[in-house]
Enzyme design. Structure first.
Site, PDB file in Angstrom:
ATOM      1  N   SER A   1      34.526  66.032   4.422  1.00 21.61           N
ATOM      2  CA  SER A   1      33.981  65.076   5.377  1.00 21.61           C
ATOM      3  C   SER A   1      34.932  63.885   5.442  1.00 21.61           C
ATOM      4  CB  SER A   1      32.598  64.608   4.902  1.00 21.61           C
ATOM      5  OG  SER A   1      32.127  63.517   5.666  1.00 21.61           O
TER       6      SER A   1
ATOM      7  N   TYR B   1      26.050  61.753  -1.022  1.00 24.44           N
ATOM      8  CA  TYR B   1      26.825  62.639  -0.150  1.00 24.44           C
ATOM      9  C   TYR B   1      28.317  62.381  -0.328  1.00 24.44           C
ATOM     10  CZ  TYR B   1      28.425  64.944   4.127  1.00 24.44           C
ATOM     11  OH  TYR B   1      29.077  65.750   5.040  1.00 24.44           O
TER      12      TYR B   1
ATOM     13  N   LYS C   1      31.384  65.054  -1.520  1.00 26.38           N
ATOM     14  CA  LYS C   1      32.531  65.401  -0.691  1.00 26.38           C
ATOM     15  C   LYS C   1      33.845  64.965  -1.334  1.00 26.38           C
ATOM     16  CE  LYS C   1      30.203  67.649   2.320  1.00 26.38           C
ATOM     17  NZ  LYS C   1      30.353  69.118   2.375  1.00 26.38           N
TER      18      LYS C   1
END
Length: 230
Positions: free
Chosen positions: A138, A151, A155
């Protein structure tokens, strides 16, 4: 490009996974996909020819991935392109307000799920000394933002994990982390709200991303890649 590639996609039931499945199949490739939604998987089975294979699997479960891999490797052989796409994002919140279970769920899918798929599919690819592994990262795997710390952590982990994996593969293979860009998905809406509609839809994104993915080869091993925008 090969006339027909076996493409394995996790998180195939919605968003980027579903859009990629539709585009790969449209271009004549075989898709082997998994997702957690029984309804969505049933819809995919009805929509596409039986030469493709869709299964209900929670990638966070090593046991489920092991059983899935055993069946797929027996019936289809090793994938030529493995796309670790399945992921969760936490609800926007300061890190100290993220409940323990929600944090664990994000870690279990986004990191452990990727490793579970690698553990059970990649040895067969290594034995053939062929294949490309794309672990979806990401923009938040190369930068960070407030209220999405879990998150971002996963990533960033994918970036490091993939870099290490790329150094373990034999010549002829590739492992790359891919930043797909900003796409109008349910995941983006959970963070961006209504402004997500100003970004490309998954279907539009897939029109340019899928040909890009098909061109990744051993010369790209270990590179940090970013998909072209839709």
């Amino acid at each position: 490009m090969a006339a027909n590639k076996k493409v394995l996609i996790t998180g195939v039931s919605r968003g980027l996974g579903r859009a990629m499945a539709e585009e790969f199949i449209r271009l004549g490739h075989t898709v082997i996909g998994c997702g957690r939604s029984e309804k969505a998987v049933a819809e995919l089975k009805k929509q596409f020819p039986a030469s493709n294979d869709f299964t209900v699997v929670d990638v966070a479960s090593d046991e489920q991935v092991a059983a899935w891999a055993k069946r797929i490797l027996s019936s289809h052989g090793a994938p030529e392109l493995l796309l670790n796409n399945a992921a969760l994002i936490n609800r926007n919140a300061p890190l100290w307000e993220v409940p323990a279970k929600e944090f664990s769920d994000v870690i279990d899918v986004n990191i452990k799920g990727v490793v579970n798929v690698i553990r059970h599919f990649v040895p067969t690819m290594v034995a053939r000394r062929a294949g490309v592994i794309v672990n979806f990262s990401s923009g938040w795997g190369r930068s960070a933002d407030a209220e999405v710390a879990p998150y971002c952590a996963t990533k960033w982990a994918i970036e490091g994990l993939t870099s290490s994996l790329s150094q373990e593969l034999p010549s002829g293979m590739a492992a790359v982390p891919l930043n797909p860009g900003i796409i109008d998905t349910d995941m983006l809406r959970s963070s961006f709200g209504g402004s997500s509609s100003s970004y490309p839809s998954p279907s539009k994104w897939a029109k340019t991303a899928v040909p890009f993915l098909l061109k990744i080869n051993s010369a790209d091993n270990g590179r940090q890649l970013t998909a072209p925008s839709g």
